[in-house]
Design a protein around this motif. Structure first.
Motif, short mmCIF file in Angstrom:
data_model
loop_
_atom_site.label_atom_id
_atom_site.label_comp_id
_atom_site.label_asym_id
_atom_site.label_seq_id
_atom_site.Cartn_x
_atom_site.Cartn_y
_atom_site.Cartn_z
N TRP A 131 0.81 -1.23 -0.02
CA TRP A 131 -0.12 -0.10 0.08
C TRP A 131 0.79 1.13 0.05
O TRP A 131 0.63 2.24 -0.79
CB TRP A 131 -0.89 -0.08 1.31
N GLN A 207 0.01 1.50 -9.89
CA GLN A 207 -0.47 1.19 -8.22
C GLN A 207 -1.20 0.13 -8.26
O GLN A 207 -1.46 -0.43 -7.08
CB GLN A 207 -0.85 2.55 -7.81
N TYR A 211 -2.07 -2.37 -5.13
CA TYR A 211 -3.26 -2.69 -4.36
C TYR A 211 -3.97 -4.00 -4.41
O TYR A 211 -4.40 -4.49 -3.29
CB TYR A 211 -4.49 -1.81 -4.82
N PHE A 214 -1.76 -5.89 -2.00
CA PHE A 214 -2.48 -5.69 -0.33
C PHE A 214 -3.65 -6.53 -0.16
O PHE A 214 -3.56 -7.34 0.95
CB PHE A 214 -2.87 -4.14 -0.63
#
Length: 458
Positions: A131, A207, A211, A214
């Protein structure tokens, strides 16, 4: 008399249910088949099935982070700048890891009563770091590298604890190596599924794979805590130090004021570790060197992406095939298998150095994958045969740390070497030749001596 009209299901509702059955049926059947495969051979009752599923989740999360970092550090910039970025990445992450890795095993030895918690913490640490990286990956600033180092250390810590956990979850009729091969195969399959998913997320933004990682690592933390309670049992275990001193008698373990000593790991284990170290260094070297070589100088008129895809698929297929092949080589001597795959890897690398083509390079990556998988399974078999049960889990942890460091050395060499195909393949052959030279005599000697307890590859 009024007639009551009953409303039917309607065409939209019927179509929706039919679609749900059409999609859910095969997916449910596939899920049930996977569950049956992971729970076969008593793995469901012993708890090994949960570890197999946990390792699949771990591998999927690692692959998502790998895709995100590769797209930012390697693919998003020109080749010359990418080389500098990757070199910086290795320097900032691998150099500290090389110092931390020898400490990981002994540190985790102190967590014998908290292995589930240690694995969960490794998962949670990577979830938080994924994250964090998602917020800085677009700029690829220096803040990305400490987080990447943390992910690397947490990943290796998980690997060490997993190696120590497997013996505690063995079904009655399954050997350690067969259990490890099943765990490894689950990770390879999860990686193959996660890679295209991460690539699709990366199209949205760099990104998004982070995620995704995560979420995956959060699930892994929950699965870690669901492992059987016997994972945290350390009854009868002692620490071990790998040493080549065969003549010195075993030191008694557990005496006040004395460090736990070697309980006779045997020379075969140490020579097998040397051979495995060479093959792991070969893997790291090929990964780094060919990543830049194929991008800068693609072969056979292919695009850089296609050239990388060919060698990448060859390596993955070879690794999977080698892991599966280990289950077939049940009666073969582990020492002879390691010596044989070293010869195969050395021969293929020599051929690739003399005739540098896409075919020979792909053949080398495939043979390297097969050799690494078979050699690791054979090393596991020797640890099972020659290391007393009291110290076996600690030996697994030490050997895994040593192999990770070997990959770091090979990868660093691949970054520093000039982008010359024959030179690179010659260097690859040299790495295997060194491992062959230092280990083959001991491996042949161990094969001649044999053991009162017969070792099996699977």
């Amino acid at each position: 008399m009024a007639r009551t009209v009953t409303a039917g299901r309607g065409p939209v509702r019927s179509a929706g249910r039919a679609l749900a059955r059409g999609v859910g049926g095969p997916a449910g059947a596939l899920g049930r088949r996977i569950r049956r495969a992971t729970r076969s051979g008593g793995a469901g009752e012993s708890g090994l099935a949960k570890l197999i599923e946990l390792h699949a989740v771990n591998s999927a999360g690692d692959m998502m982070i790998t895709v995100a970092l590769a797209s930012t550090v390697f693919f998003s910039v020109p080749s010359g700048e990418a080389r500098g970025r990757v070199a910086l990445y290795l320097l900032v992450t691998m150099a500290p890891f090389a110092l931390l890795a020898p400490v990981i095993g002994p540190l985790l030895d102190r967590l014998q009563h908290g292995r589930r918690a240690a694995m969960a913490m490794a998962m949670m640490a990577r979830a938080v770091l994924a994250w964090t990286m998602a917020g800085v990956i677009a700029t690829a600033g220096l803040g990305l590298y400490p987080a990447a180092l943390g992910v690397l250390v947490a990943s290796k810590a998980y690997g060490v604890v997993r190696s120590a956990v497997v013996p505690r979850l063995l079904p009655g009729r399954t050997t350690l190596v067969k259990a490890n091969s099943r765990v490894t195969l689950s990770g390879l399959l999860a990686t193959a599924v996660a890679a295209p998913v991460a690539a699709g997320l990366n199209v949205i933004g760099p990104q998004w794979p982070l995620y995704g990682a995560f979420v995956v690592f959060l699930c892994g933390a929950i699965l870690s805590l669901s492992l059987p309670a016997k994972v945290d049992s350390a009854r009868g275990e002692e620490k071990v130090r790998l040493s080549a001193d065969e003549e010195a008698p075993p030191e008694p373990a557990g005496l006040p004021g004395r460090k736990p000593g070697l309980l006779s790991v045997g020379s075969s284990v140490l020579h097998a570790l040397q051979g495995n170290g060479g093959l792991r260094a070969l893997s790291g070297f090929l990964t780094m060197f060919l990543a830049f070589m194929m991008r800068e100088h693609p072969l056979n008129g292919l695009t850089p992406a296609m050239s990388l895809g060919v060698v990448g698929v060859a390596a993955g297929v070879g690794n999977a095939f080698g892991t599966a092949l280990g289950a077939w080589l049940k009666a073969r001597g582990p020492e002879m298998i390691i010596a044989t795959v070293l010869v195969c890897a050395l021969t293929t690398a020599t051929v690739a150095a003399g005739w540098y083509t896409l075919f020979t390079v792909a053949a080398l990556t495939a043979v390297a994958g097969i050799s690494q998988a078979l050699a690791k399974l054979s090393l596991d078999a020797l640890i099972q045969r020659d290391v007393p049960e009291l110290v076996r889990t600690s030996a697994f942890a030490r050997s895994e740390t040593a192999l990770q460091l070997s990959w770091v050395v090979g990868g660093g060499l691949g970054i520093l070497l000039p982008l010359n195909g024959p030179l690179g393949m010659g260097c690859a052959a040299g790495l295997v030749l060194v491992a062959f030279g230092v280990s083959v005599r001991g491996l042949f000697g161990g094969a001649r001596r044999g053991s009162t307890a017969r070792a099996r590859v699977a």
